[in-house]
Scaffold this motif. Structure first.
Motif, mmCIF file in Angstrom:
data_model
loop_
_atom_site.group_PDB
_atom_site.id
_atom_site.type_symbol
_atom_site.label_atom_id
_atom_site.label_comp_id
_atom_site.label_asym_id
_atom_site.label_seq_id
_atom_site.Cartn_x
_atom_site.Cartn_y
_atom_site.Cartn_z
ATOM 1 N N ASP A 171 -23.650 25.989 18.359
ATOM 2 C CA ASP A 171 -23.829 27.382 17.918
ATOM 3 C C ASP A 171 -24.545 27.405 16.576
ATOM 4 O O ASP A 171 -23.957 27.162 15.529
ATOM 5 C CB ASP A 171 -22.438 28.036 17.803
ATOM 6 C CG ASP A 171 -22.549 29.429 17.210
ATOM 7 O OD1 ASP A 171 -23.696 29.915 17.002
ATOM 8 O OD2 ASP A 171 -21.482 30.025 16.947
ATOM 9 N N LYS A 172 -25.855 27.665 16.600
ATOM 10 C CA LYS A 172 -26.685 27.611 15.406
ATOM 11 C C LYS A 172 -26.254 28.620 14.339
ATOM 12 O O LYS A 172 -26.723 28.578 13.203
ATOM 13 C CB LYS A 172 -28.165 27.867 15.769
ATOM 14 C CG LYS A 172 -28.819 26.720 16.547
ATOM 15 C CD LYS A 172 -28.981 25.488 15.667
ATOM 16 C CE LYS A 172 -29.567 24.311 16.438
ATOM 17 N NZ LYS A 172 -29.526 23.061 15.676
ATOM 18 N N THR A 173 -25.421 29.599 14.755
ATOM 19 C CA THR A 173 -24.984 30.576 13.749
ATOM 20 C C THR A 173 -23.731 30.100 13.018
ATOM 21 O O THR A 173 -23.221 30.770 12.132
ATOM 22 C CB THR A 173 -24.658 31.940 14.402
ATOM 23 O OG1 THR A 173 -23.477 31.776 15.193
ATOM 24 C CG2 THR A 173 -25.809 32.426 15.245
ATOM 25 N N SER A 174 -23.226 28.912 13.425
ATOM 26 C CA SER A 174 -21.958 28.470 12.835
ATOM 27 C C SER A 174 -22.150 27.512 11.657
ATOM 28 O O SER A 174 -21.262 26.734 11.327
ATOM 29 C CB SER A 174 -21.087 27.808 13.918
ATOM 30 O OG SER A 174 -21.650 26.555 14.276
ATOM 31 N N LEU A 175 -23.339 27.583 11.014
ATOM 32 C CA LEU A 175 -23.606 26.725 9.847
ATOM 33 C C LEU A 175 -22.555 26.975 8.763
ATOM 34 O O LEU A 175 -22.237 28.114 8.446
ATOM 35 C CB LEU A 175 -24.998 27.036 9.294
ATOM 36 C CG LEU A 175 -25.446 26.162 8.121
ATOM 37 C CD1 LEU A 175 -25.757 24.746 8.586
ATOM 38 C CD2 LEU A 175 -26.657 26.774 7.435
ATOM 39 N N ILE A 176 -22.014 25.892 8.202
ATOM 40 C CA ILE A 176 -20.993 26.011 7.157
ATOM 41 C C ILE A 176 -21.646 25.947 5.787
ATOM 42 O O ILE A 176 -22.338 24.979 5.468
ATOM 43 C CB ILE A 176 -19.950 24.873 7.279
ATOM 44 C CG1 ILE A 176 -19.352 24.852 8.693
ATOM 45 C CG2 ILE A 176 -18.867 25.020 6.235
ATOM 46 C CD1 ILE A 176 -18.485 23.641 8.961
ATOM 47 N N SER A 177 -21.441 27.003 4.984
ATOM 48 C CA SER A 177 -22.066 27.033 3.651
ATOM 49 C C SER A 177 -21.345 26.132 2.671
ATOM 50 O O SER A 177 -21.962 25.445 1.866
ATOM 51 C CB SER A 177 -22.080 28.460 3.092
ATOM 52 O OG SER A 177 -23.214 29.139 3.522
ATOM 53 N N ARG A 178 -20.007 26.174 2.708
ATOM 54 C CA ARG A 178 -19.234 25.358 1.784
ATOM 55 C C ARG A 178 -18.110 24.650 2.501
ATOM 56 O O ARG A 178 -17.472 25.237 3.372
ATOM 57 C CB ARG A 178 -18.591 26.225 0.702
ATOM 58 C CG ARG A 178 -19.597 26.821 -0.230
ATOM 59 C CD ARG A 178 -18.887 27.850 -1.065
ATOM 60 N NE ARG A 178 -19.868 28.643 -1.782
ATOM 61 C CZ ARG A 178 -19.548 29.582 -2.641
ATOM 62 N NH1 ARG A 178 -18.268 29.834 -2.867
ATOM 63 N NH2 ARG A 178 -20.482 30.251 -3.254
ATOM 64 N N LEU A 179 -17.854 23.445 2.071
ATOM 65 C CA LEU A 179 -16.876 22.624 2.756
ATOM 66 C C LEU A 179 -16.112 21.852 1.688
ATOM 67 O O LEU A 179 -16.707 21.178 0.843
ATOM 68 C CB LEU A 179 -17.648 21.648 3.663
ATOM 69 C CG LEU A 179 -17.031 21.089 4.925
ATOM 70 C CD1 LEU A 179 -16.545 22.207 5.836
ATOM 71 C CD2 LEU A 179 -18.056 20.244 5.659
ATOM 72 N N THR A 180 -14.768 21.963 1.711
ATOM 73 C CA THR A 180 -14.012 21.110 0.799
ATOM 74 C C THR A 180 -13.839 19.746 1.452
ATOM 75 O O THR A 180 -14.053 19.592 2.664
ATOM 76 C CB THR A 180 -12.618 21.691 0.508
ATOM 77 O OG1 THR A 180 -11.881 21.672 1.723
ATOM 78 C CG2 THR A 180 -12.710 23.098 -0.027
ATOM 79 N N CYS A 181 -13.409 18.782 0.681
ATOM 80 C CA CYS A 181 -13.231 17.430 1.225
ATOM 81 C C CYS A 181 -12.210 17.419 2.360
ATOM 82 O O CYS A 181 -12.415 16.766 3.391
ATOM 83 C CB CYS A 181 -12.804 16.472 0.114
ATOM 84 S SG CYS A 181 -14.146 16.125 -1.039
ATOM 85 N N SER A 182 -11.124 18.160 2.178
ATOM 86 C CA SER A 182 -10.108 18.181 3.238
ATOM 87 C C SER A 182 -10.675 18.781 4.507
ATOM 88 O O SER A 182 -10.437 18.283 5.620
ATOM 89 C CB SER A 182 -8.892 19.020 2.825
ATOM 90 O OG SER A 182 -8.483 18.675 1.549
ATOM 91 N N GLU A 183 -11.420 19.874 4.342
ATOM 92 C CA GLU A 183 -12.025 20.494 5.527
ATOM 93 C C GLU A 183 -12.953 19.507 6.227
ATOM 94 O O GLU A 183 -12.998 19.441 7.459
ATOM 95 C CB GLU A 183 -12.790 21.753 5.115
ATOM 96 C CG GLU A 183 -11.879 22.902 4.691
ATOM 97 C CD GLU A 183 -12.640 24.026 3.990
ATOM 98 O OE1 GLU A 183 -12.034 25.076 3.709
ATOM 99 O OE2 GLU A 183 -13.848 23.841 3.716
ATOM 100 N N ALA A 184 -13.684 18.726 5.427
ATOM 101 C CA ALA A 184 -14.567 17.724 6.025
ATOM 102 C C ALA A 184 -13.750 16.665 6.752
ATOM 103 O O ALA A 184 -14.089 16.248 7.866
ATOM 104 C CB ALA A 184 -15.438 17.085 4.945
ATOM 105 N N ASP A 185 -12.642 16.237 6.140
ATOM 106 C CA ASP A 185 -11.753 15.285 6.806
ATOM 107 C C ASP A 185 -11.310 15.823 8.166
ATOM 108 O O ASP A 185 -11.359 15.120 9.185
ATOM 109 C CB ASP A 185 -10.499 15.024 5.946
ATOM 110 C CG ASP A 185 -10.802 14.170 4.715
ATOM 111 O OD1 ASP A 185 -11.878 13.538 4.675
ATOM 112 O OD2 ASP A 185 -9.970 14.154 3.794
#
Lengths: 295, 295, 295, 295, 295, 295
Positions: D214-228
Motif C-alpha cells: 500500500d503505497k499510501t502507508s509510508l511511515i513518516s516517523r518511526l521510533t526504535c521500538s516501532e522499528a523493532d
C-alpha cells in the motif's frame, strides 16, 4: 567628622592616579641614605610593593654603596680612585660583583617577606646590560663600563608574569668580560629601554632648588628646557650635574616623568606619586600641559 | 610636614583594599535623600565612578522616589496604598515605568559626564528580572512583584566590556506582564545572582544602633547571628526590619560584605570601603575572622 | 508533488542568501502602520528574530508615533508644530523620552517572548548618539537635534555577545542636554556608523514608483544616480524626499543595500531579503553589477 | 500576492531548522539510482553544498556501484558472489580500490565546481576505518571487512577547517591489508563515531511502509521500538532488513535522527530536512517527544 | 671509547640542524629506483617519518612509474609516446588516475604502519593543483597539463594539524577536466607555493658532476649562477636539463635549498640533511654565504 | 661509504629520542671535576645548550666547590667541619652566598656566549627553595639547611619563555634567614617539584658497579628494587650512599629516569641520552618494561 572628610579628600586626590598608572612601569633607583637606615629601607620596600599592589609594574635598580669598600678592605686591598671613579682591577671587580649579589638577594628577601614575588638579576642575565669600557679623561680605570645596549626582553617576560625585578648594575662587554656600571646610569638606561612611565631617583637631597642656598626655592616641576637653562646658569653643583643630565635625557628619550626624591623622607614615593603637589622635583617634556593633574 | 605624613598614612591604609577588591563586583542601592539633593547626587556618582576607576565593577540599582507620585498626580490619578504598598493598576504601572526610565537615563547621563561608559537597563532587558505577583496579606495590589529569578548574563557581558550598568527595578512575569519591584529587594537579588563581593545600601540612617536612642551605639560590624539576635530582641524598628532581612539573606547567600551607609554623608562609599574602621554598619558571616582587615 | 517541488525551489532560491548575509548587520527602521496594528507588529518582530536565527545581526531603531501626542495631551499640554516639526520644550521632551522608553521596552518584551535576547537602549547609553541642536528655517524649535556623531562601540559589544539592540532615537548634546531625533535620521546614522550590510525602512508605501500615479511602475532596484535623476525630475512627493535622501546618503557612505518596504505587507522583510525579486525598492551603488543575485 | 505569501510560509517553516542544525554533522550515504543519473547526481551534490552553505557540516560516504563490475570485466576477470557478497581476491580488491578512488575524485570535482572545498578520503587515510575480516556463513570470501574501529580525528580536523569530506568505504586490518566495506555499514559506523546529528541514506525506495503493498502507508516517523516491532512482524523484505538494522543501531548509539530517503526525488535532502513533514522515513528515539518540530 | 667519541661527534654535527629546521617544510619528490626496490622504499619512508619526528613538516610528491604502463596493457591498450611524453587519451587518463591512487594509498599505508598520520591527496582535492593543457611542439598529446596555479591552503591546514600529506600529480583545468602532471614539476610548484625550506629530488644519479665522465667530480653545492653557467656550457645531458631547471627556478622563487640525491643510497635524506658535507648536490642562492653551516 | 652508513645509524638511533623528549625537563646537577677543568666545562655547557636546541628544557643546579674554601681563607677565617659538613656561621654563610653568586653568573655568561638565554637564580628568588635548619647528629652546625618546600612557579615561567635557569643551592627558612644547601639535594628536590623527565648527576665516577673492584661490572640500568638490594648488600661505599638515596627517591617521586654520569667523559650527557646503551647508570621504576628503548 572633619578628620573623616580629610580622608575622603586624600582618596579623591589619589584614586585617579591609580587608574592612570595601571600597568605602567616605574623604575626606582635605590641608593644613598635610604639604603643604610633600616627603617627607611623598610619604608622604601613597602612603598614599592604598595605601588605593585595597586597596579604599577615596578623595577628596582640598586647600588652597593659602602659595602664594596668594606669587602675590598677585608681581603687586604686598598681602594684607589681616579677623578672620583673607583679603579677596578679584576679582583676588585670580583669582589664588587659578589657584594652587589649579596645586596641584591637581601632586597629580594625583603620583598618576599611582604608576600610579593621578586627576582634578583644582574645585567649579565639574559644579556640585559651590554657595556663598553669607560675611560676617565683617557685614563684606563679598569672594569668600569658605560651601558651601550639594553635587551629588555627578560624584564618584559618577568613583568608579564608579575615578578618584581631587582637589578644589580653589572654588565658584559663584547668579550663577555664583567664590568661595573654606575647605578644611576643603569637605571636611566633601563627606564629608556622599557619605555617606563616613570623613573624615580631616591637621593639624599630634597630635589632641585632654584637657589641652592634657599631651602624654600625647591622646584616642583621642571621642563627639559628649564633644566637646560638651570644647567647653563651654572647654579647646579657638581654632584648634581650628572643626575640632572640623566633626568633630562630620560624624558627626552620617552620616559614620561622623572622624579628626584629625598629618600630620607618616609614614604616619599607614595607622596610624590599620589598627591597633586608631590614632594620632590618632577621633570617633564616642554610640550606637556601644566595642568593640575600633569603628573 | 605632619600633614604630609597624614596623607601617607591614609594611602597606606587604603591601597591594600584597592588590590583586594580588584575586579570584584559591588552592587550599590541608590535611593533616599542621597537622590533628592543634587550635591549628594554628584558625590554618589563621583564615588561610584572612582570605585570603577580603581578596579571595582560597580552596578547601580535605583528607585524612583517621589517622582512617581508626582507624575501620577499630573495625569489626574489619586495614589492609593495598602499596608504601605502602592496599589499599582495598569495605568499606574505605565507611569511608574516611564518615570523610572527617566530617572535611569538621568543617572546614565551623569555617569557619562564623568567620562565613564554607562548603560541603563530595566529588569525587562534580556530577561534580567523575572517576578511573581505579590499579595499584601492576601489582597490584590496590582502589578507589584517579587523577584523569583535573576538572569545575570547581561550583567556579566556588560561588566566584561567595562560598562557600568544602572538598573531600574522593573520585571516581567510568566505572561510577560510588567511589574514594579521594591528597589532594595531588586538590589539584594541581583547581588546574590552575580556573586557580588559587596552590596551597599545608601540610606537615610547612619547604620544599625545597639540602642536606637543612643547615637553613640552605632555598630560597625555585625555577624549574621548577631543580627538575628538583634531582630529577636525586638529593638529594631519597623522600617529597618526588611532592610536587615535583606542584609542577612545576602550574606548568607554568598555576598561577602553588606553595608548600610548614611547616604547623607558626602563620599560615604569611599570612606566605608577604603578606611579600616568604615563609617556605617557592615554585615559579615559568623565564621569570618574579626581581624583589622576583615573588610 | 508539484507543491513539494515549489518548496524545494523556494529553498534553493533562499539558502544562498542566508550564507551570504551570515554575521552581517541589518538596521531596521520600524515605524508607521506596521507599528499600530498588532498583527503586523508580531509579523515584524517574528521576521527580525528569524533574521537573527539564521545568522543576521539585526538592530531595530523605532519611533514613538502617536503615543507621544497622546501623553502630551494627558498632562494637559497642547502640541505645537513649526514646518511640520514638533516644538519641543523641556516638558515635552521629558514626556517624549518617557513614552519612547515605554515603546522601547514593549518591543524588548516582544522579542524576549520569542526567546531572543534583546536590550533596549536610548542614544544616551554609552554615548551612542551625540546631537547638535536643529533649527527650522532659523527658528528655535526647542530640543530637536541632528545626529552629529555616533559611537557604535556599545552596539558592537552587544552584537558580539548576541543581543538584539533596540534603539530609541534620543541623544545628548555637548552640554549633556536631552534631544529628540527623527527616527529615520537616527537609523540612517547608525547604519553608516556600524557599516551595516543593509538598512531597511518599514513604511506605509510599497516603494518608489516611476510614475506615482501608476501602481504598476514600482521600481525594484535603483542606483544612486538613478535616484538623483528621479529627485531632479521633480516627480517625488514631499514626504518621500527626505527618505530618498537618507537612502542615497546611506549607500554612498558604505551601507551596501538600502530597502524601502511596505510595512503593511506581512513578512515584507523576509520576502525582500530571501527572494530574488524582492517586493519593495532596493538602493545600490552605481558601480554594482545588476546580476540576478545582486541583492 | 498569494504566491508571495506561500514563499513566506516556506521560509518561516524552514528558517528555524537552519538555526537548529547550525554546526551539526550530517552523514549522507550516497548510492543507488541517485548515483547513475547525471541530473540526480547534480541535485544531490547541490543539496549537500546548500546544507553546507547554511551551516551544516556534511560528510558524504559513497559506494562504487556498477563501475567495479565493469572494470573487473575489462581486465578479463569473472565476478563471483557468495550469499550476495562479492568474493574479493587481491586483484579484485586492487580494482575495487582503484575504481572507488575514481568515483571519489569525481564527486570531489563536482563539489569543487560549486565552489566548496572538498577532500576525498579512503578509510586508509590517517587510519580512519579499521576492519576485521568478514566471513559469510563461515566461508572465506576474501578481502571483505567489517568496520571494528573508527578514528574520527581526521574528520574533525577537516570539518573544523571547513572542508567537505567524501569517503570511499575501504579500510585496513591489523596487518595493514586492504579490505572492501559495505558503504551503508561504513556510513553508519562513521555517523556513530562523529556523533552525527543526522544520518541520511539515499535509496531507491520512498521510505518504510506499514504495508509494503500500500503505497499510501509510508511511515513518516518511526521510533526504535516501532522499528523493532515492524521487524518482528516479518513484514520487512530481505533487502530492507540490514538497512533498518543500521538505522536503529545508529539512533541507539547517539545519532539523533536517521532518514531513509528516495534518492530519485530531486532535492529529497532539502525537502526532508527543511519541511515539517519531510518526504521519507525518519527514525528517532522512543523517548523523544513527537512534537511538530521533532525533526 | 673511540667509537663513543665518534657518536658524540655525529650528534654534535647533527643536532644544530634539527633546531634550524624546526617547523620547516620539506617537499620530497619520490620516484625512480627508490620506488621499485622494497628495501629502499622502507628506507625512504623511514627517513621521512624521522624528519617529521624531529620537527620537520614533510610533504611527499610521488609518480606512478611503470605501474601505469602495466595497467594500460592489462586493459588491452597500446601505450603511445610523442617526444617522450605519453599521449594521454581520456581512457589512459582514467587508468593513470586509478593507478596513481593505488600507489598513493600504498604510501599512506606504509607511513601509517610507522605510527605517523598520513593523508593521500590528488591535486583535485580542495583545488590544490590547477593546470593548463600542455602541447608538445604544438601537437595535441591529450590530457597532459602544466601546473599554472597551486592553492596551498589544504596543505597548510593538514601540516598545522600534524598530518603528512602525500600527493599524486593530477590536476584540474578551468573546465574541471582531469590532467596528468609530471611529478618533478608538481613537486617544484608545490615547494614554491608553500615556501618550503627544502625541496629534495630522489633520483637515480648521485648528483650533478662537473665532468659527467669523472665520478669524483660530484658538486656538493651549486649557486644558481653556477648552475646557469653549467647549463650554458652544454655539459649537462638531456634528461638532467629539466631537473636542473626545476632546481634553479625553485631556489629563485623562494625555496631556500634544493637537493638532488641518489635515492639508491640508503637513508640519503638523513645523510644529506644532518651532515655538514651532505652526499648529493645542493642548490642555493648566489648571495648566500658559503659558510660551513650554509645548509 | 661505510663511514657514511655509520653516521646514518647514529642518527637513526638518536632521532627518536629527540622526539620523545621534546618539551621535557631535564635537571642537570653540575659539580665535581667537570667544574674545575675548563675544557670539560665548555663540553658540559655545550651539551646542555644542544639539549635545549633540540627541544629539551634543561635546568642546571650547581655547587661552589673549592672556591668557597678559598674565599673563606682570603678573609682570614679557618674552615671547620663536623661529620664532613662545613660548620657555617653567619660570616661563612655570607661568603658562601657571594661565591656561589659569582660561580652562578660565570655559568650564565658561558651559556650566553653560546647564544642561549640564561638566568641565574638562587633559591631565594621568588621563594624557590624553602629550608629547615639541619642538625648533624643533634649538633648545631650553623646555617646548613634541608629543602622542605620548593615553589617551582618561577621555573615554569622561565622555561615557558625559553630561558635556561641556573640555580645556586641557597634557601630561606621561616624567618627569612639564609641557608646553604647540599647541591645534590637541591637538584633532587627541584627535579621532583617540576616533575622532571630526567635528573642527571655529573660525578667523578663512571656509574654504579656490581662489584666496586671490577671495572667491567658497571651497571647500565637499575630499578629501584635492585638499588634497594644493592644498598642492603652493603657493597656501596660511603660517599656513594646518599647519591643512590637521591636517585631512588627521585624515581619514586615521579622523575622518570635518573642518571649517574662520569663528568670527566667529554659529552657524557649527549652519549647517555641519545644512544641506546648509554654510558653511565640509569635508574628507573620497577614496573617499567626493559625494552631496548626504555630510556
Amino acid at each position: 567628622m572633619q578628620d573623616v572628610m580629610k580622608k575622603a579628600e586624600v582618596l579623591i586626590e589619589a584614586l585617579p592616579y591609580i587608574q592612570k598608572f595601571n600597568r605602567k612601569i616605574i623604575v626606582v633607583k635605590y641608593g644613598g641614605s635610604a639604603m643604610s637606615n633600616e627603617d627607611l629601607q623598610r619604608n622604601v620596600i613597602q612603598d614599592v610593593t604598595l605601588l605593585k599592589l595597586v597596579g604599577f609594574k615596578p623595577i628596582i635598580v640598586h647600588g652597593g654603596g659602602k659595602a664594596i669598600s668594606n669587602w675590598v678592605g677585608k681581603v687586604g686591598k686598598k681602594a684607589e680612585f681616579v677623578n672620583g671613579l673607583r679603579v677596578t682591577d679584576s679582583e676588585t671587580m670580583e669582589i664588587a660583583e659578589m657584594v652587589l649579589s649579596k645586596v641584591n638577594k637581601q632586597l629580594v628577601t625583603m620583598v618576599q617577606e611582604l608576600g610579593i614575588k621578586a627576582i634578583g638579576l644582574s645585567g649579565k642575565d639574559s644579556g640585559l646590560l651590554h657595556v663598553k669600557k669607560k675611560y676617565s679623561d683617557g685614563q684606563d680605570i679598569g672594569f668600569v663600563g658605560d651601558v651601550d645596549k639594553v635587551d629588555p626582553e627578560i624584564l618584559y617576560d618577568l613583568l608579564d608574569r608579575d615578578y618584581l625585578p631587582i637589578i644589580a648594575p653589572i654588565g658584559l662587554d663584547d668579550n663577555f668580560d664583567t664590568y661595573n656600571i654606575n647605578a644611576d646610569d643603569a637605571a636611566c638606561a633601563i627606564a629608556k629601554a622599557v619605555g617606563a612611565e616613570k623613573l624615580a631617583f631616591l637621593t639624599d637631597i630634597e630635589g632641585v632648588y632654584k637657589d641652592i642656598n634657599d631651602k624654600t626655592s625647591l622646584i616642583s616641576r621642571l621642563t627639559c628646557s628649564e633644566a637646560d637653562d638651570l644647567i647653563a646658569s651654572g647654579q647646579i653643583g657638581g654632584g648634581m650635574l650628572p643626575k640632572l643630565g640623566n633626568c633630562v635625557s630620560a624624558v627626552r628619550e620617552g620616559v614620561n616623568r622623572v622624579h628626584i626624591l629625598d629618600g630620607r623622607i618616609p614614604h616619599c614615593l607614595l607622596l610624590e606619586i599620589f598627591t597633586n603637589r608631590g614632594i620632590g622635583t618632577m621633570f617633564m617634556n616642554d610640550t606637556d600641559e601644566l595642568t593640575s593633574c600633569a603628573k
